[in-house]
Structure formats: C-alpha cells, structure tokens
Write a protein that holds these residues in place. Structure first.
Motif, PDB file in Angstrom:
ATOM      1  N   GLN A   1       3.082   6.027  14.868  1.00  0.00           N
ATOM      2  CA  GLN A   1       2.003   5.109  14.524  1.00  0.00           C
ATOM      3  C   GLN A   1       0.799   5.263  15.449  1.00  0.00           C
ATOM      4  OE1 GLN A   1       3.356   1.025  13.904  1.00  0.00           O
ATOM      5  NE2 GLN A   1       5.391   1.747  13.318  1.00  0.00           N
TER       6      GLN A   1
ATOM      7  N   LEU B   1       5.426   4.828   2.155  1.00  0.00           N
ATOM      8  CA  LEU B   1       5.801   5.935   3.031  1.00  0.00           C
ATOM      9  C   LEU B   1       6.697   5.463   4.169  1.00  0.00           C
ATOM     10  CD1 LEU B   1       2.431   7.914   3.300  1.00  0.00           C
ATOM     11  CD2 LEU B   1       4.508   8.622   2.091  1.00  0.00           C
ATOM     12  N   ARG B   2       6.449   4.254   4.636  1.00  0.00           N
ATOM     13  CA  ARG B   2       7.261   3.692   5.723  1.00  0.00           C
ATOM     14  C   ARG B   2       8.601   3.173   5.202  1.00  0.00           C
ATOM     15  NH1 ARG B   2      10.257   1.858   8.923  1.00  0.00           N
ATOM     16  NH2 ARG B   2       9.886   0.292  10.522  1.00  0.00           N
TER      17      ARG B   2
ATOM     18  N   ASN C   1      -0.709  11.589   7.203  1.00  0.00           N
ATOM     19  CA  ASN C   1      -1.143  10.618   6.193  1.00  0.00           C
ATOM     20  C   ASN C   1      -0.889   9.240   6.786  1.00  0.00           C
ATOM     21  OD1 ASN C   1      -1.613   8.918   4.036  1.00  0.00           O
ATOM     22  ND2 ASN C   1      -0.554  10.200   2.531  1.00  0.00           N
ATOM     23  N   GLY C   2      -1.856   8.738   7.550  1.00  0.00           N
ATOM     24  CA  GLY C   2      -1.644   7.478   8.259  1.00  0.00           C
ATOM     25  C   GLY C   2      -0.589   7.655   9.326  1.00  0.00           C
ATOM     26  N   ASN C   3       0.471   6.847   9.247  1.00  0.00           N
ATOM     27  CA  ASN C   3       1.540   6.901  10.242  1.00  0.00           C
ATOM     28  C   ASN C   3       2.632   7.898   9.891  1.00  0.00           C
ATOM     29  OD1 ASN C   3       0.283   4.854  11.736  1.00  0.00           O
ATOM     30  ND2 ASN C   3       1.260   3.261  10.500  1.00  0.00           N
TER      31      ASN C   3
ATOM     32  N   THR D   1       0.833  -1.208   0.000  1.00  0.00           N
ATOM     33  CA  THR D   1       0.000   0.000   0.000  1.00  0.00           C
ATOM     34  C   THR D   1       0.865   1.253   0.000  1.00  0.00           C
ATOM     35  OG1 THR D   1      -0.048   0.170   2.421  1.00  0.00           O
ATOM     36  CG2 THR D   1      -1.692  -1.268   1.380  1.00  0.00           C
ATOM     37  N   LYS D   2       0.193   2.391  -0.122  1.00  0.00           N
ATOM     38  CA  LYS D   2       0.879   3.679  -0.033  1.00  0.00           C
ATOM     39  C   LYS D   2       1.566   3.836   1.317  1.00  0.00           C
ATOM     40  CE  LYS D   2       1.905   7.963  -1.172  1.00  0.00           C
ATOM     41  NZ  LYS D   2       2.935   8.273  -2.205  1.00  0.00           N
ATOM     42  N   GLN D   3       0.938   3.326   2.380  1.00  0.00           N
ATOM     43  CA  GLN D   3       1.555   3.388   3.707  1.00  0.00           C
ATOM     44  C   GLN D   3       2.852   2.586   3.757  1.00  0.00           C
ATOM     45  OE1 GLN D   3       0.778   5.139   6.736  1.00  0.00           O
ATOM     46  NE2 GLN D   3      -0.291   6.310   5.153  1.00  0.00           N
ATOM     47  N   ASP D   4       2.891   1.443   3.062  1.00  0.00           N
ATOM     48  CA  ASP D   4       4.124   0.653   3.001  1.00  0.00           C
ATOM     49  C   ASP D   4       5.244   1.455   2.347  1.00  0.00           C
ATOM     50  OD1 ASP D   4       2.989  -1.681   4.155  1.00  0.00           O
ATOM     51  OD2 ASP D   4       2.109  -2.231   2.232  1.00  0.00           O
TER      52      ASP D   4
ATOM     53  N   ASP E   1       7.582  10.116  11.619  1.00  0.00           N
ATOM     54  CA  ASP E   1       6.676   8.973  11.692  1.00  0.00           C
ATOM     55  C   ASP E   1       6.247   8.705  13.128  1.00  0.00           C
ATOM     56  OD1 ASP E   1       7.040   7.981   8.788  1.00  0.00           O
ATOM     57  OD2 ASP E   1       9.090   8.178   9.514  1.00  0.00           O
TER      58      ASP E   1
END
Length: 545
Positions: free
Chosen positions: A86, A35-36, A106-108, A30-33, A84
C-alpha cells in the motif's frame, strides 16, 4: 393498539433505511476493493509456502526499508503474479533467480511478469524490495499501520497493527486471507538500545557495527498476514512454563522496563486463561511457537503467538466492565479476549473478512466461558447476557464478500449471544464442550467460510440450523416472542423473524420451567396462573400483549 401500529411503522421505516444503506455501500465499492478482497487470477494460480521478511525500521525518521522473499508452489500455469503493497510505500525492484522482473502497479496491487516458465508442482521464489514511510496508525488497532510512540523515558515505543486494513500497509505480500503462509522468518533491524519482538521463537540476535541490532524470529506454523507483527521498545523479559494438554508450553512476557514488577503480578491471568481455554477449545494451537504477551502503545491485538497488550494493567476493558454485571472486573479483558483469538482467528481463520464474525463472535463468547470456568456457570451466563444488551441491530453481522468489507460491529456481542443461545438448544454441556473442541480439531490451522462452520454445527448438534443462522447472521431483526394470557390460556407467536424460523425457547411459567415451540402463527396452550418469564439466555425479545 395505536402504540402497536406505531412500532410496526417504525420497524418498517428502520428496515427501509437499512436497505438503503446496504445499497449505497454496495455501489461505493471500487476496483481497488475487488483487487484487495477477491481471489484474482493473479493470486489463484500459486500457493504461498514461505516468507522471509527482512526489514529495517528507523523510528527517528518513521521510515522502513527491506525485502520479502516469497516462496510459492505452482498450482497451474501462469506468468503474472500479484503482490500487494500500500501507498505511500513503494516497490523498488523484484528479482527472480538474480534477474529483475517487470512490475506493473494498479493502486495497491502490483502485477509481476515472470520470465521463468511456471511448471505445475514446482516450488519457486522471488524477492520483493521496498521502502518508504508507512501509513501511521490513526486509531490503532482499528485504524492501523505503524504506531510511532515513545515511552515515559523518551525511548522509542513502536508497533504495527493492520487487521482489515491489511498487512500490505507495511510489508509486501499476498494480502488475502484465504492463503496462509506455511512458515515464516521475520528479521527486523532496529537501533541499538531497543529490542524487537515478533511472532514465533527467537532464533538469534545480530549486533552490527552501525549501532543497530537485528532479531530473527521464526514462525513454525501457518500464520495469517495481519497476524504478523513488529513490536519495538525498551523491553525486559520474563517467562514461565504452563503444563498444558500437549506438554510444556512457554509463556513469555515482554514489557517496558519500568513495568516489570507490575506485569509479573498482573499477568497471572495468562495461565488462568490458558487453563480455561484448553478445557473448552482443546490444546493451544501453536505449541511449537510458544505464547507471548507483548506490551504495545495501543490497546491490543491477536497477533499469532505474539499477543499485543496495552490495557494499562487494569482489570476489565481499561477499567470498565463491558457486561455491567461485576464479572467483567474479575479479569483483564485484553489478555482474555485477544488470547482467545489464538483458537478463533489464528487457528480457525476466515477466508473472507465478510465472515469476521467467526473470529469475533466465538472469541467474545470465550470471555463468558473463561468466567464460567473460574466462577461458575451462572456467572458465565450473566456475563454473556450482560454484554449482549449492547447489540445495535444496525446491519447484518456478515459483510460483503470479495471486497474486503466486514459486517456490523454486532459480530462481537450478538455473535457471542447467538452462540450462547445455540448452547441452550443442545441441553447438554458435555456435548457442547466437545463440539467446541471439535471445531478446533476439524478446522485445525485452516481458513474457513461461514458455510463450513454452519454445516459443522448442524451436523455436530443434530439440529438443522439453516433458519437459525439465517436469522441471526443475515438479518438485523431479533426474534420477538409475543404472548398473551387470558382465561387460563397462553397464546404466543414469533414476530420479526425470517420465513420458517421456529426456534424452541425456554420459559418459566409460575415457577416451573417449560419449553415453548413458537412459530409465526399463533399457538395456544393451557396454563395455571399468569406469571411468565422468558429465559434470558436466549437471544429473543419478548412482548406481553
């Protein structure tokens, strides 16, 4: 012949299944993956130089609050910075030079717009304030977070663990492995009657009127994010001094009060570990920060200069010998393995978790070297080969880049067996030791890629290891030596190999040790007799036709 065709069909089916699994995993990111796991533009323009993490831990409510001062050097002009943290933790505000900044989540990942012009070469800082109930570890240390436990006396026993999951599960930071902070101050406030032990050396302890105490720990060396830890309990302390290659090294132990006498006897494996690993890998990489073993309510973890321990004072892995050879019960697995990570994980650190084999393969291999140092080469070989029998060959041991995804769990045993195999090809144990020590000197306090390690080993060994690493790191198959003896001739070849794989292998033919040089094509040589055994120190399967 029917059996052979069946094996080929099963291998094809297995290969197709594995490829389908890889494809499915890739599509699930995902996009979160990203970004992380990637070096985003909002990370690339700044280099983190110093943190001061100041956190209050309330075990009764499983609640934390605090702030992190982030000092950074400007590498190129930019005005948005990624930090970051979480969920369910929340950033309450971010300030720079006393002014509150705009934060967009944006999420985390949290993107901070800076008001001050960022000039290349400047060193600036900002402060991130946060609070909340952090994720509770479901199965620490593999599925980490905060472990909120109590000891046998009913006192709080709390610890953090977060490899893979990320340090941002409990504190705000630049949560990518490529950029290690140069130094760090860790201040932890806990209820009176408890102690906190973190990384580095204890600077001071403050007692407050509200029945809390704050300990201040300073880390003098670069440290990766997941290596930072908090350990809270009713601790007692004892210590000793190890006469190491770089002088006196403090070995400090923090254990639950009721386990003091037991620990004084059991932790005698620690100086034995240090002696063996300095021999093989060079000086302990963090003399300025000392070395600690800290008891925790989970199995253990390689937190830099603050190795956590929870093996219940047993030999082996919770009393088991993972090698099934007997040698694994000669030492406490957690002390040896997790401390081995001080060289491979904390000194030499992967830039991307896809290359996690660098940590786990070399450290799993270090267990066998510990056995060899204290019990002889044959014992060390037996231990490493014994553990290697647990390889699953499910996925490559290199994972997916830029999405925070590690490879197969085979990175431990297969990684160690691969490194052990490479040692056989060199045929010079003194040179091998210098190569291992050279790794820790060449990449001292650095983050690295697999390619850097491959290139170093190819140059140091004088062997082109391209196909060797492609076979063992990037392919699931184990090379199989097929052979047949007929009319005084030995016929042999490799199967289950990548193109151009041609690793020599040592065999015993009628009591005489010889080298074979197999390839994908059949080769033939004259021999006397038909008693052939393959040296099991090579990660190769064999099949007599």
């Amino acid at each position: 012949m029917k059996t052979r065709y069946l094996i080929i069909i099963l291998l094809l089916i297995s290969s197709i299944t594995i490829e389908a699994q890889w494809s499915q995993e890739t599509n699930n990111f995902t996009k979160q993956d990203t970004l992380r796991g990637s070096i985003t533009p909002e990370r690339a323009w700044w280099d983190v130089t110093y943190y001061h993490l100041d956190v209050k831990v309330n075990p009764d409510d499983k609640y934390i609050s605090g702030k992190n001062l982030v000092q950074y050097k400007v590498l190129k002009p930019h005005n948005v910075l990624q930090i970051d943290l979480q969920n369910p933790l929340e950033i309450t505000k971010v300030t720079q030079n006393g002014k509150e900044l705009n934060v967009k989540g944006n999420g985390n990942a949290h993107f901070i717009t800076l008001n001050k012009k960022q000039v290349v070469g400047d060193v600036n800082s900002l402060v991130v304030h946060y609070k909340g109930k952090p994720q509770e570890a479901k199965n620490a240390p593999w599925d980490g977070g905060f472990s909120w436990k109590k000891d046998d006396n009913g006192k709080h026993f709390v610890a953090t663990s977060c490899q893979g999951l990320g340090a941002s599960v409990w504190w705000p930071n630049k949560d990518h492995m490529y950029d290690e902070v140069d130094s760090m101050l860790i201040s932890v406030n806990v209820p009176k009657g408890l102690s906190n032990v973190s990384n580095g050396r204890l600077r001071s302890i403050e007692k407050h009127d509200n029945n809390t105490v704050t300990s201040h720990w300073f880390v003098n060396n670069p440290i990766n994010n997941y290596g930072v830890n908090v350990n809270i309990g009713d601790y007692v302390h004892f210590s000793e001094v190890f006469k190491g290659e770089n002088g006196d090294l403090d070995l400090d132990y923090f254990v639950l009060r009721d386990n003091l006498e037991k620990a004084k006897e059991h932790f005698k494996d620690t100086p034995k570990m240090m002696k063996a690993f300095e021999h093989w890998f060079g000086p302990y990489p963090f003399y300025e920060d000392g070395f600690k073993l800290v008891e925790v309510p989970y199995l253990g973890m390689e937190h830099q200069s603050s190795i956590t321990y929870g093996n219940k004072y047993m030999k082996g892995y919770l009393g088991r010998d993972l090698s099934n050879t007997g040698w694994g019960l000669k030492f406490d697995f957690i002390i040896i393995h997790e401390a081995g990570h001080e060289w491979f994980a904390n000194n030499i650190t992967y830039k991307d978790i896809a290359d996690m084999w660098i940590h786990e393969g070399f450290t799993a291999y270090s267990e066998g070297l510990y056995v060899e140092y204290h019990y002889g080469k044959k014992a060390g070989d037996e231990y490493t080969v014994g553990k290697g029998k647990a390889i699953n060959n499910d996925r490559p041991i290199i994972g997916y880049y830029n999405v925070n995804k590690e490879g197969s769990g085979d990175m431990y045993n297969k990684g160690a067996y691969m490194i052990h195999t490479l040692r056989q090809l060199i045929e010079d144990d003194k040179k091998w030791r210098m190569i291992l020590r050279g790794l820790n000197k060449e990449f001292y306090h650095q983050t690295v890629t697999t390619k850097q390690i491959e290139d170093y080993l190819s140059k140091a060994t004088g062997i082109d290891l391209t196909e060797f690493f492609n076979q063992y790191l990037r392919d699931v198959r184990i090379p199989t030596l097929e052979y047949e003896v007929k009319n005084g001739n030995l016929k042999f070849r490799y199967t289950n190999i990548i193109e151009n794989f041609d690793m020599p292998i040592r065999v015993n033919i009628n009591g005489s040790q010889q080298w074979l040089f197999p390839k994908a094509e059949w080769k033939t040589m004259s021999i006397t007799g038909d008693d052939i055994t393959i040296d099991e120190n090579f990660l190769v399967y064999s099949k007599k036709l």
